[in-house]
Design a protein around this motif. Structure first.
Motif, PDB file in Angstrom:
ATOM      1  N   PHE A  28       4.740   6.149  -8.808  1.00  0.00           N
ATOM      2  CA  PHE A  28       3.670   6.501  -7.884  1.00  0.00           C
ATOM      3  C   PHE A  28       3.180   5.248  -7.186  1.00  0.00           C
ATOM      4  N   ARG A  29       3.020   5.325  -5.890  1.00  0.00           N
ATOM      5  CA  ARG A  29       2.511   4.208  -5.124  1.00  0.00           C
ATOM      6  C   ARG A  29       1.010   4.391  -4.939  1.00  0.00           C
ATOM      7  N   SER A  30       0.259   3.351  -5.194  1.00  0.00           N
ATOM      8  CA  SER A  30      -1.189   3.402  -5.045  1.00  0.00           C
ATOM      9  C   SER A  30      -1.557   3.479  -3.563  1.00  0.00           C
ATOM     10  N   VAL A  31      -2.432   4.390  -3.224  1.00  0.00           N
ATOM     11  CA  VAL A  31      -2.888   4.557  -1.853  1.00  0.00           C
ATOM     12  C   VAL A  31      -4.279   3.969  -1.746  1.00  0.00           C
ATOM     13  N   THR A  32      -4.439   2.988  -0.849  1.00  0.00           N
ATOM     14  CA  THR A  32      -5.743   2.366  -0.606  1.00  0.00           C
ATOM     15  C   THR A  32      -5.938   2.251   0.902  1.00  0.00           C
ATOM     16  N   ARG A  61      -2.373  12.969   2.248  1.00  0.00           N
ATOM     17  CA  ARG A  61      -1.917  12.810   0.859  1.00  0.00           C
ATOM     18  C   ARG A  61      -2.497  13.874  -0.069  1.00  0.00           C
ATOM     19  N   PRO A  90      -9.490   4.580  -2.716  1.00  0.00           N
ATOM     20  CA  PRO A  90     -10.004   3.239  -2.997  1.00  0.00           C
ATOM     21  C   PRO A  90     -10.054   2.403  -1.705  1.00  0.00           C
ATOM     22  N   THR A 119     -10.401  -1.401  -0.119  1.00  0.00           N
ATOM     23  CA  THR A 119     -10.143  -2.774  -0.540  1.00  0.00           C
ATOM     24  C   THR A 119     -10.501  -3.774   0.554  1.00  0.00           C
ATOM     25  N   LEU A 159     -10.756  -4.390  -4.890  1.00  0.00           N
ATOM     26  CA  LEU A 159     -11.477  -3.130  -4.780  1.00  0.00           C
ATOM     27  C   LEU A 159     -12.944  -3.385  -4.444  1.00  0.00           C
ATOM     28  N   ILE A 176     -15.047   3.161  -3.362  1.00  0.00           N
ATOM     29  CA  ILE A 176     -14.219   4.358  -3.364  1.00  0.00           C
ATOM     30  C   ILE A 176     -14.857   5.364  -2.428  1.00  0.00           C
TER      31      ILE A 176
END
Length: 78
Positions: free
Chosen positions: A3-7, A24, A30, A32, A37, A40
């Motif tokens: 899983f790729r982190s979505v920010t 998504r 999140p 950044t 971070l 949120i």
């Protein structure tokens, strides 16, 4: 499965953030700043902002004149 982190970067627009969340199908995102971070963003946050008019462009205050222009007299008394 990987899983790729979505920010999203803190300088992005609310519209961009909402589109990422909708695309998504996620309820929070999140935020950044330079990879750290800083917050949120949730769907509730977006709904509150839209309800308050957060999608409207803000109008800049009118610039003040830097000099004064003297008024001309309409009728001079002689």
């Amino acid at each position: 499965m990987l899983f790729r982190s979505v920010t999203i970067d803190h300088e992005e627009t609310l519209k961009r953030a909402a589109n990422v969340m909708r695309g998504r199908t996620i309820g929070c995102l999140p935020v950044t700043d330079r990879g750290k971070l800083v917050g949120i963003l949730t769907t509730s946050d977006l709904l509150n902002l839209v309800g308050q008019g957060g999608d409207r462009p803000r109008h800049e205050a009118r610039a003040t004149l830097s000099h004064r222009v003297p008024h001309r007299k309409m009728h001079e008394s002689t």
